[in-house]
Design an enzyme around this catalytic site. Structure first.
Site, PDB file in Angstrom:
ATOM      1  N   ASN A 145       0.885  -1.167   0.000  1.00  0.00           N
ATOM      2  CA  ASN A 145       0.000   0.000   0.000  1.00  0.00           C
ATOM      3  C   ASN A 145       0.925   1.221   0.000  1.00  0.00           C
ATOM      4  O   ASN A 145       1.528   1.546   1.016  1.00  0.00           O
ATOM      5  CB  ASN A 145      -0.883  -0.035   1.262  1.00  0.00           C
ATOM      6  CG  ASN A 145      -1.715   1.223   1.418  1.00  0.00           C
ATOM      7  OD1 ASN A 145      -1.798   2.052   0.507  1.00  0.00           O
ATOM      8  ND2 ASN A 145      -2.325   1.384   2.577  1.00  0.00           N
ATOM      9  N   TRP A 146       1.023   1.854  -1.152  1.00  0.00           N
ATOM     10  CA  TRP A 146       1.993   2.955  -1.291  1.00  0.00           C
ATOM     11  C   TRP A 146       1.470   4.282  -0.743  1.00  0.00           C
ATOM     12  O   TRP A 146       2.193   5.259  -0.712  1.00  0.00           O
ATOM     13  CB  TRP A 146       2.406   3.099  -2.766  1.00  0.00           C
ATOM     14  CG  TRP A 146       3.402   2.064  -3.182  1.00  0.00           C
ATOM     15  CD1 TRP A 146       4.020   1.145  -2.377  1.00  0.00           C
ATOM     16  CD2 TRP A 146       3.935   1.845  -4.503  1.00  0.00           C
ATOM     17  NE1 TRP A 146       4.895   0.373  -3.112  1.00  0.00           N
ATOM     18  CE2 TRP A 146       4.852   0.785  -4.419  1.00  0.00           C
ATOM     19  CE3 TRP A 146       3.711   2.440  -5.749  1.00  0.00           C
ATOM     20  CZ2 TRP A 146       5.564   0.307  -5.523  1.00  0.00           C
ATOM     21  CZ3 TRP A 146       4.416   1.975  -6.847  1.00  0.00           C
ATOM     22  CH2 TRP A 146       5.334   0.926  -6.749  1.00  0.00           C
ATOM     23  N   LYS A 147       0.216   4.316  -0.349  1.00  0.00           N
ATOM     24  CA  LYS A 147      -0.369   5.544   0.232  1.00  0.00           C
ATOM     25  C   LYS A 147      -0.042   6.751  -0.647  1.00  0.00           C
ATOM     26  O   LYS A 147       0.006   6.627  -1.859  1.00  0.00           O
ATOM     27  CB  LYS A 147       0.105   5.710   1.680  1.00  0.00           C
ATOM     28  CG  LYS A 147      -0.103   4.421   2.498  1.00  0.00           C
ATOM     29  CD  LYS A 147       0.079   4.602   3.961  1.00  0.00           C
ATOM     30  CE  LYS A 147      -0.169   3.270   4.659  1.00  0.00           C
ATOM     31  NZ  LYS A 147      -0.100   3.354   6.091  1.00  0.00           N
ATOM     32  N   HIS A 195      -9.510   1.268   4.640  1.00  0.00           N
ATOM     33  CA  HIS A 195      -8.223   1.397   5.335  1.00  0.00           C
ATOM     34  C   HIS A 195      -8.419   2.307   6.549  1.00  0.00           C
ATOM     35  O   HIS A 195      -9.205   3.248   6.499  1.00  0.00           O
ATOM     36  CB  HIS A 195      -7.168   1.972   4.392  1.00  0.00           C
ATOM     37  CG  HIS A 195      -5.805   1.936   5.014  1.00  0.00           C
ATOM     38  ND1 HIS A 195      -5.384   2.908   5.879  1.00  0.00           N
ATOM     39  CD2 HIS A 195      -4.809   1.021   4.931  1.00  0.00           C
ATOM     40  CE1 HIS A 195      -4.164   2.590   6.298  1.00  0.00           C
ATOM     41  NE2 HIS A 195      -3.793   1.453   5.737  1.00  0.00           N
ATOM     42  N   GLU A 212      -6.838   4.685   7.691  1.00  0.00           N
ATOM     43  CA  GLU A 212      -6.653   6.124   7.435  1.00  0.00           C
ATOM     44  C   GLU A 212      -7.902   6.727   6.797  1.00  0.00           C
ATOM     45  O   GLU A 212      -8.205   7.894   6.997  1.00  0.00           O
ATOM     46  CB  GLU A 212      -5.394   6.337   6.578  1.00  0.00           C
ATOM     47  CG  GLU A 212      -4.137   6.135   7.427  1.00  0.00           C
ATOM     48  CD  GLU A 212      -2.946   5.535   6.707  1.00  0.00           C
ATOM     49  OE1 GLU A 212      -2.896   5.611   5.462  1.00  0.00           O
ATOM     50  OE2 GLU A 212      -2.063   4.982   7.389  1.00  0.00           O
ATOM     51  N   GLU A 214      -5.693  -5.060  10.249  1.00  0.00           N
ATOM     52  CA  GLU A 214      -4.625  -4.108  10.547  1.00  0.00           C
ATOM     53  C   GLU A 214      -4.931  -3.384  11.854  1.00  0.00           C
ATOM     54  O   GLU A 214      -5.687  -2.403  11.872  1.00  0.00           O
ATOM     55  CB  GLU A 214      -4.517  -3.074   9.428  1.00  0.00           C
ATOM     56  CG  GLU A 214      -4.211  -3.668   8.066  1.00  0.00           C
ATOM     57  CD  GLU A 214      -3.668  -2.607   7.118  1.00  0.00           C
ATOM     58  OE1 GLU A 214      -2.496  -2.719   6.730  1.00  0.00           O
ATOM     59  OE2 GLU A 214      -4.399  -1.664   6.792  1.00  0.00           O
ATOM     60  N   GLY A 260       2.299   1.955  10.802  1.00  0.00           N
ATOM     61  CA  GLY A 260       3.284   3.036  10.698  1.00  0.00           C
ATOM     62  C   GLY A 260       3.954   3.394  12.011  1.00  0.00           C
ATOM     63  O   GLY A 260       4.616   4.424  12.122  1.00  0.00           O
ATOM     64  N   SER A 284       3.161  -2.386  10.287  1.00  0.00           N
ATOM     65  CA  SER A 284       4.613  -2.473  10.513  1.00  0.00           C
ATOM     66  C   SER A 284       5.212  -3.836  10.141  1.00  0.00           C
ATOM     67  O   SER A 284       6.097  -4.343  10.828  1.00  0.00           O
ATOM     68  CB  SER A 284       4.965  -2.105  11.961  1.00  0.00           C
ATOM     69  OG  SER A 284       4.575  -0.774  12.223  1.00  0.00           O
ATOM     70  N   GLY A 298       2.807  -1.180   4.230  1.00  0.00           N
ATOM     71  CA  GLY A 298       2.964   0.226   3.871  1.00  0.00           C
ATOM     72  C   GLY A 298       4.430   0.556   3.671  1.00  0.00           C
ATOM     73  O   GLY A 298       5.023   0.253   2.638  1.00  0.00           O
ATOM     74  N   GLY A 299       5.035   1.132   4.701  1.00  0.00           N
ATOM     75  CA  GLY A 299       6.411   1.647   4.629  1.00  0.00           C
ATOM     76  C   GLY A 299       7.416   0.707   3.963  1.00  0.00           C
ATOM     77  O   GLY A 299       8.182   1.126   3.091  1.00  0.00           O
TER      78      GLY A 299
HETATM   79  P1  PGA Z   1       2.773   0.076   7.585  1.00  0.00           P
HETATM   80  O1  PGA Z   1       1.343   0.361   6.935  1.00  0.00           O
HETATM   81  O2  PGA Z   1       3.289  -1.198   7.013  1.00  0.00           O
HETATM   82  O3  PGA Z   1       3.630   1.259   7.214  1.00  0.00           O
HETATM   83  O4  PGA Z   1       2.559  -0.023   9.068  1.00  0.00           O
HETATM   84  C1  PGA Z   1       0.433  -0.684   6.702  1.00  0.00           C
HETATM   85  C2  PGA Z   1      -0.842  -0.157   6.115  1.00  0.00           C
HETATM   86  O5  PGA Z   1      -1.249   0.960   6.464  1.00  0.00           O
HETATM   87  O6  PGA Z   1      -1.487  -0.829   5.278  1.00  0.00           O
END
Ligand code: PGA
Length: 248
Positions: A10-12, A95, A97, A167, A173, A213, A234-235
Site C-alpha cells: 500500500n503505497w499511500k 483502510h 486512514e 490491521e 506506521g 509495521s 505500507g512503509g
Molecule cells: P505500515 O502500513 O506497514 O507502514 O505499518 C500498513 C498499512 O497501512 O497498510
C-alpha cells in the site's frame, strides 16, 4: 486448506514517476520472480504507469479506495466502473486512514465492498481496532461489527475475490507489530465470523492478510501462523529491495 500467500504494497500518498520507474528497474535488474501473489496499490494517478511495469512480473494492481456511488455527479471520486474499465485488479476498502481521516463507517464501506465485488474486482476490506479499543478489551467486539456490518447482505460467488486485511490501528506506521500470536488470535476470530456468514467451505478460502509495521525481519514469523495468509505492507513496500525481500 491452502490459500495463496499474498503480499500487497500500500503505497499511500508516496512516490513519483521517477521513483516508480527506479523501483521496477531494480526488480528487473535483480531478475525478480516470485511464487506469491504480489501487488501494489499506488496513488490513483500512478495506476496506469504501475500496470505497465506490473505485467512483466505478474503483479496485481489496485486502488487505495473507491467511491460508494456507482457513477454521476461526485466530483473527485473514483468509480469501481472506471477501475474495472482501466483493467485494475482490486481495490482496498476501509483502510484505517480512510476510517479515521474521512470518517468512513462500516455502513458506508458496505456499499463500497458491494460495488467492488459487483465489478468482479478483488476487494481488500480492511478492519482493525485502535489502541484505545484494545486496551478497553473491545477488540473482538469491534472486529465483529466491522466484519458483519461491512459485509452485510453481500453474497460472494467466488470467495477468492474477497480478501480481509486485519490491521490493528496501533501497529500501522508505528514500528509496533502485533505478535504473531496476537495476529493469529484475531485472524482466527475473523475466520469464525466469515464462517457464520458464508459457511465453512467459503470461509476457508478467504485470504486474510495482516498489516501493521510488517518488515522483512518479522514477516516470516507472522506467516508461520495458520490463519495469516499474507501481508498488507505500507512503509516497507516503498523500497524495491525491501519489497523483494518480503516476497522472498
Ligand atoms: P505500515 O502500513 O506497514 O507502514 O505499518 C500498513 C498499512 O497501512 O497498510
Amino acid at each position: 486448506m491452502s490459500r495463496p500467500v499474498t503480499i500487497v504494497g500500500n503505497w499511500k500518498m508516496n512516490l513519483n514517476r521517477e521513483l516508480i520507474q527506479e523501483f521496477f528497474f531494480f526488480l528487473e535488474e535483480a531478475k525478480f520472480t516470485t511464487n506469491v501473489v504480489a501487488g501494489f496499490a499506488p496513488q490513483a494517478i500512478h495506476i496506469p504507469l504501475v500496470m505497465q511495469h506490473a505485467k512483466k512480473f505478474g503483479f496485481i494492481v489496485g486502488s487505495q479506495d473507491c467511491s460508494s456511488e456507482i457513477s454521476g455527479a461526485y466530483t473527485g471520486e473514483l468509480s469501481t466502473e472506471a477501475l474495472k474499465d482501466m483493467g485494475v485488479d482490486f481495490s482496498l476498502v476501509g483502510h484505517s486512514e480512510r476510517r479515521t481521516y474521512h470518517k468512513e463507517t462500516n455502513e458506508l464501506l458496505n456499499k463500497k465492498v458491494n460495488h467492488v465485488l459487483n465489478q468482479n474486482l478483488k476487494c481488500i476490506y480492511c478492519i482493525g481496532e485502535t489502541l484505545e479499543e484494545r486496551e478497553a478489551e473491545k477488540t473482538f467486539e469491534v472486529l465483529k461489527a466491522q466484519v458483519h456490518d461491512g459485509l452485510k447482505g453481500i453474497e460472494i460467488k467466488d470467495p477468492s475475490q474477497l480478501i480481509i486485511a486485519y490491521e490493528p490501528v496501533w501497529a500501522i506506521g508505528t514500528g509496533k507489530t502485533a505478535t504473531s500470536d496476537q495476529a493469529e488470535e484475531a485472524h482466527q476470530f475473523i475466520r469464525r465470523q466469515l464462517t457464520e456468514i458464508y459457511g465453512e467451505e467459503s470461509a476457508q478460502k478467504i485470504v486474510i492478510l495482516y498489516g501493521g509495521s510488517v518488515k522483512p525481519n518479522n514477516i516470516k514469523e507472522l506467516l508461520s501462523k495458520e490463519n495469516v495468509d499474507g501481508a498488507l505492507v505500507g512503509g516497507a513496500s516503498l523500497k524495491a529491495d525491501s519489497f523483494k525481500e518480503l516476497c522472498e
